[in-house]
Design an enzyme around this catalytic site. Structure first.
Site, PDB file in Angstrom:
ATOM      1  N   SER A 104       6.992  -6.350  -7.856  1.00  0.00           N
ATOM      2  CA  SER A 104       6.723  -5.206  -6.977  1.00  0.00           C
ATOM      3  C   SER A 104       5.411  -5.395  -6.210  1.00  0.00           C
ATOM      4  O   SER A 104       5.204  -6.426  -5.587  1.00  0.00           O
ATOM      5  CB  SER A 104       6.726  -3.916  -7.797  1.00  0.00           C
ATOM      6  OG  SER A 104       6.771  -2.792  -6.964  1.00  0.00           O
ATOM      7  N   HIS A 105       4.497  -4.410  -6.290  1.00  0.00           N
ATOM      8  CA  HIS A 105       3.233  -4.473  -5.535  1.00  0.00           C
ATOM      9  C   HIS A 105       2.089  -4.990  -6.407  1.00  0.00           C
ATOM     10  O   HIS A 105       0.932  -4.931  -6.002  1.00  0.00           O
ATOM     11  CB  HIS A 105       2.885  -3.066  -5.021  1.00  0.00           C
ATOM     12  CG  HIS A 105       2.721  -2.092  -6.137  1.00  0.00           C
ATOM     13  ND1 HIS A 105       3.805  -1.528  -6.770  1.00  0.00           N
ATOM     14  CD2 HIS A 105       1.621  -1.607  -6.766  1.00  0.00           C
ATOM     15  CE1 HIS A 105       3.363  -0.742  -7.743  1.00  0.00           C
ATOM     16  NE2 HIS A 105       2.060  -0.775  -7.767  1.00  0.00           N
TER      17      HIS A 105
END
Length: 459
Positions: A104-105
């Protein structure tokens, strides 16, 4: 065979850890085996698998697929792409669910898995049950098939289906994340002039950390918007499910402001519809939705929780401060930053104004960034409960949807426990700096009464 996952990787919304430390190839294989048993128990036979561009995603994907197939599941492998492309695959292909290998981030040393089954996100208690099932060795034996499928063209075409937006000069920052190659395909299809940076996938993220909700990560995008005198700029996170944006003056358009812009054309078409935002969103957003004839709904933070609430209320659009935007209107109800970008271009076009003019006319408030500070995991929910109980005794105006959101004459402040980390999250918004200072002082007083001091958490 039984397998013990490190308990820290079994998160609220996904499975995620540091590769080589809390997350290993053995975990990927065990997840495949365990998920296969769960899926077969729900009469699911075929699963789509995708991966992001991290250096270790291919290795984890290979072991995940081996585990799924050894558990009797047929796999459709869609290759590297953003998480929303995997979500799209679960609608486009003849499959019963999907798994995206993604960090993800998070920073480059993280990775993990986002799970879908039978049209829903697998999260919360279901993720804990996967851990229990693995520990019990509750696995099926089988020999599933493997098929490679390329859906990139189909996905890029679907992103622009029904597009009615105008021609703009737009800057794009893919942050070397998995959305880059799809972005290249998208800008070829869009009208206007497009200036892209960092669309080559590099899992070491050499240029910036791909989280567009942190303003410092948008400096390269702001620079290209200014240098080329562009209409606006758009950025994506590492797996393409979070959007960030700046206007022609380089001002950041935060998640709640994006939702204000995106809601207008949706409500024109669907008067009275429910528009959902998380508890961190500005009061200005909820007021604006009501003003546009919509029904604003404040809900808990977390993409899985928002998606569930959308299904329950029939909401066509929802969003979070973290840049997750969910369109059910003309789309599938999942968070997709590429699709949100397309709809932003359309919304600006339909407004008859520039994005800069739209930003100029937004209500002026002063807000803190999201303040995150470490607190003992065992205490984080208890602190919020203590604060809530004291405030209620004091007769404060409290919304307890997710943590405590307190309204005062100055504005509002929020305190909630993160579902994914050992941190408390606070935010305050008022009409001016002095109001914000008073609200933050209230937060600090309440924290002190529970023996907590607010110092910024590390990532």
């Amino acid at each position: 065979m039984a397998h013990q996952f490190n308990p820290t990787i079994l998160r609220e919304y996904d499975i995620r850890g540091i590769v080589g430390d809390t997350l290993t190839e053995a975990d990927a294989y065990a997840l495949g085996r365990t998920y296969a048993s769960k899926a077969l128990g729900e009469a699911a036979r075929t699963i789509a698998v995708g991966r992001d561009g991290r250096t270790h995603s291919g290795m984890l994907e290979a072991e995940l697929i081996r585990g799924l197939r050894d558990g009797g599941i047929n796999v459709m492998q869609i290759g590297m792409g953003p998480s929303p492309m995997l979500y799209f695959a679960t609608h486009y292909l003849d499959v019963d669910g999907g798994i995206q290998v993604t960090g993800s981030h998070n920073p480059a040393d993280y990775n993990g898995f986002k799970l879908l089954l039978k049209g829903r996100s697998v999260f919360g208690q279901e993720i804990q049950e996967i851990g229990e099932r693995a520990a019990d060795g509750d696995w099926n034996e089988g020999s599933g098939t493997l098929e490679e499928v390329d859906i990139r063209e189909a996905y890029a075409n679907r992103l622009l289906e029904g597009f009615t937006g105008g021609s703009y000069r737009v800057g794009w920052d893919a942050g070397n994340g998995a959305a880059g190659p799809i972005l290249d395909m998208l800008v070829e299809r869009l009208p206007g002039q497009h200036f892209t940076i960092f669309t080559n996938v590099d899992g070491t993220f050499p240029n910036l950390h791909p989280d567009p909700t942190v303003e410092s990560n948008l400096s390269d995008l702001k620079e290209i918007v200014e240098r080329e005198q562009l209409d606006f700029g758009i950025a994506f996170d590492g797996d393409g499910d979070r959007i960030g944006a700046v206007d022609g003056k380089g001002r950041v358009i935060w998640g709640d402001q994006l939702l204000m812009i995106l809601a207008e054309p949706v409500l024109r078409e669907l008067p009275g519809a429910t528009i959902i935002a998380d508890v961190k969103a500005s009061q200005s957003l909820f007021d604006r939705v009501a003003e546009l004839g919509g029904s604003p709904l404040m809900w808990k933070t977390g993409h899985s929780l928002i998606k569930s609430k959308m299904k329950e209320t029939g909401s066509p659009l929802a969003g979070e401060m973290s840049g997750h935007v969910f369109f059910k209107h003309r789309w599938y109800g999942f968070d997709d930053a590429l699709y949100a970008a397309v709809r932003l271009i359309e919304a600006v076009s339909q407004s008859g104004k520039s994005l800069t003019q739209i930003m100029d006319s937004m209500p002026k408030t002063t807000a803190t960034p999201e303040m995150r500070f470490q607190v003992d995991e065992a205490r984080k929910f208890a602190v919020v409960d203590e604060v809530r109980d004291r405030l209620l005794v004091d007769g404060a105006k409290v919304d307890a949807t997710d943590g405590v959101r307190v309204s005062t004459n100055d504005g509002w402040w929020l305190l909630r426990a993160s579902n994914t980390q050992d941190v408390l999250v606070a935010r305050a918004e008022a009409r001016d700096d002095a109001g914000v200072e008073r609200l933050v002082a209230q937060i600090d007083r309440q924290l002190a009464r529970s023996g907590v001091t607010r110092t910024e958490a590390s990532h």
